[in-house]
Design an enzyme around this catalytic site. Structure first.
Site, short mmCIF file in Angstrom:
data_model
loop_
_atom_site.label_atom_id
_atom_site.label_comp_id
_atom_site.label_asym_id
_atom_site.label_seq_id
_atom_site.Cartn_x
_atom_site.Cartn_y
_atom_site.Cartn_z
N ASN A 10 -6.59 3.81 27.80
CA ASN A 10 -6.17 5.15 27.83
C ASN A 10 -6.94 6.13 27.30
O ASN A 10 -7.50 6.03 26.09
CB ASN A 10 -4.77 5.23 27.19
CG ASN A 10 -4.21 6.92 26.88
OD1 ASN A 10 -4.94 7.81 27.67
ND2 ASN A 10 -3.25 7.00 26.02
N LYS A 12 -7.37 9.17 27.20
CA LYS A 12 -6.85 10.55 26.51
C LYS A 12 -7.69 11.80 26.83
O LYS A 12 -8.23 11.59 28.23
CB LYS A 12 -6.65 10.23 24.95
CG LYS A 12 -6.01 9.19 24.70
CD LYS A 12 -5.47 9.11 23.08
CE LYS A 12 -4.98 7.75 22.85
NZ LYS A 12 -4.44 8.17 21.38
N HIS A 98 3.95 8.85 26.92
CA HIS A 98 3.21 8.67 25.62
C HIS A 98 3.74 9.51 24.49
O HIS A 98 4.06 10.62 24.86
CB HIS A 98 1.64 8.80 25.99
CG HIS A 98 0.61 8.13 25.03
ND1 HIS A 98 0.64 9.01 23.85
CD2 HIS A 98 -0.10 7.18 25.03
CE1 HIS A 98 -0.50 8.55 23.21
NE2 HIS A 98 -0.60 7.23 23.77
N GLU A 100 2.10 11.23 22.47
CA GLU A 100 1.46 12.42 22.37
C GLU A 100 1.97 13.32 23.65
O GLU A 100 2.00 14.55 23.16
CB GLU A 100 -0.08 12.19 22.64
CG GLU A 100 -0.71 11.54 21.31
CD GLU A 100 -1.87 10.58 21.46
OE1 GLU A 100 -2.84 10.46 22.82
OE2 GLU A 100 -2.34 9.84 20.79
N GLU A 168 4.50 1.22 21.70
CA GLU A 168 3.33 1.79 20.86
C GLU A 168 4.07 2.62 19.70
O GLU A 168 4.37 3.79 19.73
CB GLU A 168 2.59 2.93 21.66
CG GLU A 168 1.94 2.30 22.79
CD GLU A 168 0.60 3.19 23.33
OE1 GLU A 168 -0.42 2.70 23.41
OE2 GLU A 168 0.89 4.56 23.48
N GLY A 174 -4.31 5.24 16.85
CA GLY A 174 -5.50 5.86 16.25
C GLY A 174 -5.58 5.95 14.79
O GLY A 174 -6.29 6.67 14.04
N SER A 214 -4.10 0.91 17.89
CA SER A 214 -5.12 0.37 17.05
C SER A 214 -5.57 -1.26 17.38
O SER A 214 -5.80 -1.89 16.61
CB SER A 214 -4.88 0.55 15.59
OG SER A 214 -4.69 1.71 15.34
C1 PEP Z 1 -2.66 5.01 22.84
O1 PEP Z 1 -2.83 6.06 22.52
O2 PEP Z 1 -2.25 4.69 23.84
C2 PEP Z 1 -3.53 3.96 21.66
C3 PEP Z 1 -3.02 2.92 21.57
O3 PEP Z 1 -4.45 4.59 21.12
P1 PEP Z 1 -5.54 3.89 19.95
O4 PEP Z 1 -5.54 2.44 20.52
O5 PEP Z 1 -6.42 4.61 19.55
O6 PEP Z 1 -4.54 3.57 18.66
#
Ligand code: PEP
Length: 254
Positions: A10, A12, A98, A100, A168, A174, A214
Site C-alpha cells: 500500500n 498510500k 483502511h 486512514e 491492521e 507506521g 509495521s
Molecule cells: C498500512 O498502512 O496498510 C500499513 C500496514 O502501513 P505500515 O506497514 O507502514 O505500518
C-alpha cells in the site's frame, strides 16, 4: 486448507511519476526473476500512477490495486473514482476501509460494505481492513471491535474469491510497533470464526486474512508463519522494492 499468500504493498499518498515508475519497475524485475513464486504480489499506488505502474509491471506476475473507490458507477461525485474506472485502469484489487480512510474521511463500516459490494459487482477483488485503536486494545476491546467491523463491513454475499481481509491494528501502522504473535493469532482466529458465521465455513476457510502494521523484512517470518495469517499488507516497507521483496523471501513464500 490452502490459501495462496498475498504480499500487498500500500503505497498510500507516495510516489511521483519518476520514483513511482522506478519502484514498480524494480518490483517487476525482482518478481520476473523468480522461478515460481508461491505467493501473489500486489502493489497499490495512488490513483495518479495506476496506468503508468500498470505499464511498468508488464510481463511480471504483480497485480495492480487501488486504495479506495466510490460505490457509484459514475456521476456527480467530485474527486471520487468508481470501481469501473479502476477496472478500466487495469486494477484487479481495491483496498477498502483502511484506518486512514476511516479516520481522515469518517468512513463507516456501512459505507465500506457498500463500496465493497459495488467493487465486487465491477469485477474487482477487495481488501477490507479492520483493526482496533490503542485505547480499544488497552481496554480489552480488540476482539469486539474487529468482530463488529467484519460483521458490518463485509457484504453478505462476499466470497473467498472476491474478498481478502486485512487485520491492521491502528496503533501498529507506521509506528514500528507490532502486536505479539499471540495477539495476532488470536485476532485472526476470531476474524475467521466471525467470517464462518457470516459467510459459511467454506468461504471462511478459504478467505485470506492478511496482517498489516509495521511488517518489515525482519519480522515477516514470525508473522507470516502463523496459521491464520495468509499474507501481509505493507505500507512503509513497500516503498523500497528491496524490502518489499525481502518480506516475501524472508517469510519463505517466494
Ligand atoms: C498500512 O498502512 O496498510 C500499513 C500496514 O502501513 P505500515 O506497514 O507502514 O505500518
Amino acid at each position: 486448507m490452502s490459501r495462496k499468500t498475498l504480499i500487498a504493498g500500500n503505497w498510500k499518498m507516495n510516489g511521483l511519476l519518476t520514483d513511482g515508475t522506478a519502484l514498480a519497475k524494480d518490483v517487476a524485475a525482482a518478481v520476473r526473476k523468480m522461478e515460481k513464486p508461491e505467493c501473489e504480489f500486489l502493489v497499490c499506488p495512488p490513483f495518479t500512477l495506476l496506468t503508468t505502474v500498470k505499464k511498468a509491471l508488464r510481463g511480471a506476475k504483480v497485480a495492480l490495486g487501488a486504495q479506495d473507490c466510490h460505490f457509484a458507477e459514475k456521476g456527480a461525485h467530485t474527486g471520487d473514482i468508481s470501481p469501473q474506472m479502476l477496472k478500466d485502469a487495469g486494477c484487479s484489487y481495491v483496498i477498502l476501509g483502511h484506518s486512514e480512510r476511516r479516520t481522515d474521511h469518517g468512513e463507516t463500516s456501512e459505507l465500506v460494505c457498500k463500496k465493497a459490494g459495488a467493487a465486487h459487482d465491477a469485477g474487482l477483488k477487495t481488501i477490507i481492513c479492520v483493526g482496533e485503536t490503542l485505547s480499544e486494545r488497552e481496554a480489552g476491546k480488540a476482539l469486539d471491535v474487529c468482530t463488529r467491523q467484519i460483521i458490518d463491513s463485509v457484504p453478505e454475499n462476499a466470497t473467498s474469491a472476491d474478498t481478502v481481509i486485512a487485520y491492521e491494528p491502528v496503533w501498529a501502522i507506521g509506528t514500528g510497533k507490532v502486536p505479539t504473535t499471540g495477539d495476532v493469532a488470536e485476532v485472526h482466529a476470531a476474524i475467521r470464526k466471525t467470517l464462518a458465521k457470516k459467510l459459511g465455513k467454506g468461504n471462511a476457510g478459504k478467505m485470506r486474512i492478511l496482517y498489516g502494521g509495521s511488517v518489515k523484512p525482519n519480522n515477516a517470518k514470525e508473522l507470516l508463519s502463523l496459521e491464520d495469517v495468509d499474507g501481509a499488507l505493507i505500507g512503509g516497507a513497500s516503498l523500497k522494492a528491496e524490502d518489499f521483496i525481502a518480506i516475501a523471501k524472508n517469510a519463505g513464500v517466494c
